[in-house]
Design a protein around this motif. Structure first.
Motif, short mmCIF file in Angstrom:
data_model
loop_
_atom_site.label_atom_id
_atom_site.label_comp_id
_atom_site.label_asym_id
_atom_site.label_seq_id
_atom_site.Cartn_x
_atom_site.Cartn_y
_atom_site.Cartn_z
N THR A 153 -11.62 -9.80 9.68
CA THR A 153 -11.34 -9.19 8.38
C THR A 153 -10.03 -9.76 7.82
N ARG A 154 -9.90 -9.62 6.48
CA ARG A 154 -8.73 -10.21 5.84
C ARG A 154 -8.33 -9.31 4.66
N VAL A 155 -7.03 -9.10 4.52
CA VAL A 155 -6.51 -8.28 3.41
C VAL A 155 -5.67 -9.15 2.50
N GLU A 156 -5.86 -8.99 1.19
CA GLU A 156 -4.95 -9.63 0.25
C GLU A 156 -4.37 -8.56 -0.67
N GLY A 157 -3.22 -8.85 -1.27
CA GLY A 157 -2.56 -7.85 -2.09
C GLY A 157 -1.56 -7.05 -1.26
N GLU A 158 -1.05 -5.97 -1.83
CA GLU A 158 -0.02 -5.21 -1.14
C GLU A 158 -0.39 -3.74 -1.04
N ILE A 159 -0.05 -3.16 0.12
CA ILE A 159 -0.16 -1.71 0.23
C ILE A 159 1.23 -1.22 0.62
N LEU A 160 1.81 -0.36 -0.22
CA LEU A 160 3.19 0.05 -0.02
C LEU A 160 3.27 1.49 0.43
N LEU A 161 4.01 1.71 1.50
CA LEU A 161 4.33 3.08 1.94
C LEU A 161 5.80 3.29 1.63
N GLU A 162 6.08 4.16 0.66
CA GLU A 162 7.44 4.37 0.16
C GLU A 162 8.12 3.04 -0.12
N GLY A 163 7.39 2.18 -0.81
CA GLY A 163 7.97 0.93 -1.27
C GLY A 163 7.94 -0.22 -0.29
N ARG A 164 7.49 0.04 0.95
CA ARG A 164 7.52 -1.03 1.95
C ARG A 164 6.08 -1.49 2.21
N ASN A 165 5.85 -2.81 2.16
CA ASN A 165 4.51 -3.34 2.36
C ASN A 165 4.09 -3.18 3.83
N ILE A 166 3.06 -2.38 4.06
CA ILE A 166 2.69 -2.12 5.46
C ILE A 166 1.97 -3.30 6.09
N TYR A 167 1.62 -4.30 5.30
CA TYR A 167 0.99 -5.49 5.87
C TYR A 167 1.98 -6.65 6.02
N ALA A 168 3.26 -6.38 5.80
CA ALA A 168 4.27 -7.41 6.03
C ALA A 168 4.27 -7.79 7.52
N PRO A 169 4.58 -9.05 7.81
CA PRO A 169 4.47 -9.53 9.19
C PRO A 169 5.34 -8.77 10.20
N PRO A 173 1.84 -1.93 13.20
CA PRO A 173 0.83 -0.97 12.74
C PRO A 173 0.96 0.38 13.44
N VAL A 174 1.44 0.36 14.67
CA VAL A 174 1.60 1.61 15.43
C VAL A 174 2.54 2.56 14.69
N GLU A 175 3.60 1.99 14.15
CA GLU A 175 4.57 2.82 13.45
C GLU A 175 3.96 3.39 12.16
N ILE A 176 3.16 2.56 11.48
CA ILE A 176 2.49 3.02 10.26
C ILE A 176 1.56 4.19 10.57
N ARG A 177 0.83 4.05 11.67
CA ARG A 177 -0.14 5.09 12.02
C ARG A 177 0.55 6.38 12.45
N GLN A 178 1.79 6.27 12.92
CA GLN A 178 2.52 7.50 13.24
C GLN A 178 2.88 8.26 11.96
N ARG A 179 3.07 7.52 10.88
CA ARG A 179 3.44 8.18 9.62
C ARG A 179 2.23 8.54 8.77
#
Lengths: 302, 253, 284
Positions: free
Chosen positions: B62-78, B82-88
């Motif tokens: 799978t591949r994602v393009e574009g940005e998904i921001l959690l409180e302004g931070r792109n959760i797909y940034a290198p 992901p573990v931290e994202i899933r905690q929030r």
């Protein structure tokens, strides 16, 4: 939450674990390579003494004579002979029992038979060899008035018992994998159960059944203790199924204990191991190839 | 008053291999509100949901393009784990999926692994989460029993409690009541209504009445595109786009 | 129509007969060994060393030796097998590396047992200078059963519902913790069943230990992992073929065979029963 650890170190840990696991998983490949390396390391020095052709096709196996002769053709023929006759017994029994389990047997009997086959697979080969020595051997000797009951026939029967579970259980899986729709279509056309099994189910499972037969043969040709104990041990090309033979595995097992370390004999036994290894590897790769093809084309091969 | 958007997506495209499952999705989710995502099956609503906490990472190819921001931070940034994202950003699944552990251990499993060791804190967390999920009274005496012995509706509330125990900011719900009976469904809906005081809830549902009952905002998806995003009241009474109206009124082909 | 059913009856008859033949073969072998062996089984037989050039006495050193070799083999194969299976099912489902590993495992599974014996001799005994020893024998047997363990562990891991993994990961739990705390415990019964079957296989093997570990006769029990040991399968082979009193020691041979069968099939039976129990009690 306050106690969340720093994410980068966590991430590195994950990668480290993955790589560590990958390394251990790769160990199987390394071990396989290592087996090759050590077989060749101990086996190849033989060919400083004799040529590959003389080794493979020489008809005299006198490893302890002076000068020694290391022709393993009689051993190869011995291996092939016992395997061939074992398959004559094991293939029909294995496939038919698989058909019984997969298509015909009622629930209770099916479970019992599956356990029987599993337990048969669990019988140590030395036990079967022993049984062949003390029961089948004397019986053959008496019934057919032979000089010895330890011969191709005996080995074939005992090897068949070893190969049946392999053939039966893999064939059974193949039969189960045949889609229900095929059977229903056949019944709906007015075919009997017998006709459905013979014309629809078995052809659809044929590649799986072929895999089973090949793996059963590989099992028989690589089996050691049975042939060591009941094949008779004569390193000569047999003329009838009541002749004694000395298959490759038996030769290795019987003689390695007495072969002086890194003598010509020792190297010849390792070289025999290489031949055995190559033959069984070929069988397994063919089986692997067939079952992979089967998976790709699926049920469309009918 | 300025609206506070906690999760925003910008021109998100998503591919399963060569298949484009989402195209150019831009949507903002407001904090402490319930947002419903609706649309026919295969429209991409669940795909978007699973993108928000990087669950689609688990699928190969799978591949994602574009940005998904959690409180302004792109959760797909290198550099994002992901573990931290899933905690929030917690998640509740379509089918209740408790672990084959005790009720108590289902709740404490993730908090303990995230570093909470104090046993009093843990105890308090269990009670608090179960109370929030309106399950406490039913299970307080059987906390050591296997979660598998609970009814389907109870299991789903346990799964919600389990997600709440991580104190996430956002809770994603993927058709959380579709496997439940009407009474359990009503309980879950009530629960969602109380939870939005503290949490942002994004819920995928195939049930339009449910979306109308519980959400403040609704997004309508069709063929991988976000057709319309609006206040729920507006969507269900006077949608801007004709396609939305056709779907909502059942004239959809 | 009648001939069609006649063929069917004939075929079904053949099919039932084959099942009967196989069942009778197993029962016949077991009954025969039991009938001849049980008289040899005494407390002394199980607890004493062989005496009088192995024509009298017991088989205790062989039982102990087989236990050492088997436990050693499983200590080698179980961790390695489970870790390999985790890698194959959880980390690298597809891709070149896992394909290579699978081919390697399949090839390893097809290697004849006597070739494992040769390898053990060439590598552990000679090259690593372990000598003929428990260590060399256990390592050889461990590699022999490794593919079995990997296969069983992989199957058990695959049977764990994907929803368990998703639920754990969605809570923000790391992959490693998800595997270690959720997936592995759920797969444990299946893995243990596979391990037990591997133990049964290792206990009955002869050819791999002939040149790597097995001693013709030892009066004392092994003191370290670098000692040679007697082993039940090899002891049977020796008594049945190499002694000067083959006929005289028949009762000992039957007794030893019975002990080995009881051990191996007992282990298999435990695994079979365990498996059907877990299947029945499965909660997902």
């Amino acid at each position: 939450m306050k106690n969340r650890k720093h994410s980068l170190t966590k991430h590195t840990k994950e990668i480290a674990i993955r790589n560590l696991f990958g390394f251990f998983a790769f160990l199987s490949v390394l071990l396989f390579g290592l087996i090759l390396v050590f077989l060749f390391r101990e086996g190849l020095p033989l060919f400083k003494q004799i040529s590959v052709t003389d080794f493979l096709f020489g008809t005299a196996w006198y490893p302890t004579y002076e000068p020694p002769e290391y022709g393993i053709w009689p051993l190869i023929v011995g291996s092939l002979a016992v395997t061939f006759f074992a398959c004559l017994i094991a293939v029909p029994l294995g496939i038919l029992s698989a058909v019984y389990i997969a298509e015909i047997a009622p629930g209770g009997i099916k479970e019992i038979l599956k356990s029987v086959i599993e337990l048969l697979a669990g019988l140590p080969s030395v036990v079967l060899g022993f049984f062949g020595m003390v029961i089948v051997g004397p019986w053959l000797q008496e019934t057919f008035d032979l000089p010895t009951g330890l011969n191709i026939m005996n080995a074939a029967v005992m090897l068949a018992i070893m190969a049946i579970p392999t053939i039966s259980s893999i064939s059974e899986d193949a039969l189960y994998a045949v889609p229900r729709e095929f059977k229903e279509a056949s019944y709906a056309l007015g075919a009997t159960k017998y006709e459905t099994i013979i014309r629809v189910i078995i052809p659809a499972a044929l590649s799986g059944i072929s895999t089973a037969v090949i793996l059963g043969m590989a099992r028989a040709i690589g089996e050691t203790m049975v042939v060591l104990m009941v094949a008779g041990g004569a390193a000569a090309i047999p003329e009838s199924i009541f002749d004694a033979v000395r298959p490759m595995t038996a030769s290795i097992a019987a003689e390695m204990g007495e072969a002086p370390f890194r003598s010509g004999h020792y190297h010849a036994l390792f070289a025999t191991g290489i031949v055995l290894f190559v033959i069984t590897l070929a069988f397994n790769l063919i089986a692997d190839y067939i079952s992979n093809r089967f998976r790709e084309t699926g049920s469309g091969t009918l | 008053m300025e609206k506070d958007f906690i999760v925003r997506t910008k021109n998100v495209d998503f591919f399963y291999g060569a298949f484009r499952a989402l195209s150019d999705v831009t949507v903002d989710f407001e904090k402490n509100k319930v947002t419903a995502l609706i649309g026919p099956s295969g429209c991409g609503k669940s795909t978007l949901l699973r993108l928000l906490n990087r669950m689609n990472d688990l699928i190969d190819g799978t591949r994602v393009e574009g940005e998904i921001l959690l409180e302004g931070r792109n959760i797909y940034a290198p550099d994002v784990d992901p573990v931290e994202i899933r905690q929030r950003i917690g998640m509740v699944f379509q089918k209740p999926n408790p672990f084959p552990k005790s009720i108590y251990n289902n709740i404490t499993y993730a908090p303990k692994l995230s570093g909470i060791v104090d046993s009093e804190e843990i105890e308090a967390l269990v009670e608090e989460s179960l109370r929030q999920a309106v399950l406490w009274d039913e299970v307080k005496d059987i906390l050591t029993k296997s979660a598998m012995t609970l009814s389907g509706g109870q299991q789903q509330r346990l799964c919600i409690a389990r997600a709440l125990a991580m104190k996430p900011d956002v809770i994603l719900m993927d058709e959380p009541s579709s496997a439940l009976d009407p009474i359990s469904t009503a309980k879950i809906e009530e629960l969602i209504d109380t939870l939005k005081k503290h949490y942002t809830i994004i819920i995928v549902t195939h049930n339009m009445q449910q979306a109308a009952r519980i959400s403040e905002y609704t997004g309508f998806f069709y063929l991988g595109k976000l057709i319309e995003f609006n206040a729920t009241e507006k969507i269900f009474t006077n949608p801007d786009v004709k396609q939305t109206e056709d779907y909502i009124t059942g004239r959809f082909g | 129509m009648r001939s069609r059913y006649f063929k069917q009856r004939l075929f079904f008859g053949a099919v039932r007969l084959s099942a009967l033949v196989i069942t009778l073969a197993l029962l016949g072998i077991l009954a025969y060994i039991l009938a001849h062996g049980f008289r040899a089984i005494t407390w002394e037989f199980l607890t004493q060393s062989p005496t009088d050039s192995m024509t009298k006495g017991g088989i205790m050193p062989a039982i102990v030796g087989t236990l050492y070799l088997t436990v050693g083999a499983i200590l080698v194969a179980l961790p390695l097998g489970v870790v390999s299976a985790i890698f194959l099912t959880e980390y690298a489902k597809q891709g070149a590396l896992s394909r290579i590993i699978r081919v390697g495992v399949n090839c390893l599974a097809g290697v004849p047992s006597v070739v494992f014996g040769l390898f053990g001799l060439g590598f552990f005994v000679v090259f690593l200078k372990f000598g003929s020893s428990i260590l060399a024998g256990a390592l050889t047997l461990g590699i022999l059963i490794l593919p079995t363990i990997i296969g069983a562990a992989e199957e058990a891991l695959k049977a764990v519902p994907q929803t368990f993994r998703e639920a754990s990961l969605a809570l923000g739990v790391s992959k490693w913790n998800t595997i270690f705390r959720i997936v592995l415990p759920s797969a444990l019964p299946g893995i243990l069943t596979g391990a037990i079957l591997g133990v049964g296989r290792a206990a009955g093997e002869t050819a791999p230990i002939m040149f790597t570990a097995a001693a013709f006769f030892t009066a004392v029990l092994p003191k370290s992992i670098f000692d040679e040991v007697m082993a039940l399968p090899y002891h049977i082979y020796v008594l049945a073929t190499a002694g000067t009193h083959i006929e005289e020691t028949r009762p000992l041979q039957y007794g030893t065979v019975l002990v080995l069968i009881a051990l191996v099939l007992g282990i298999d039976l435990i695994a079979i029963i365990m498996r059907s129990m877990f299947r029945r009690n499965k909660r997902w």
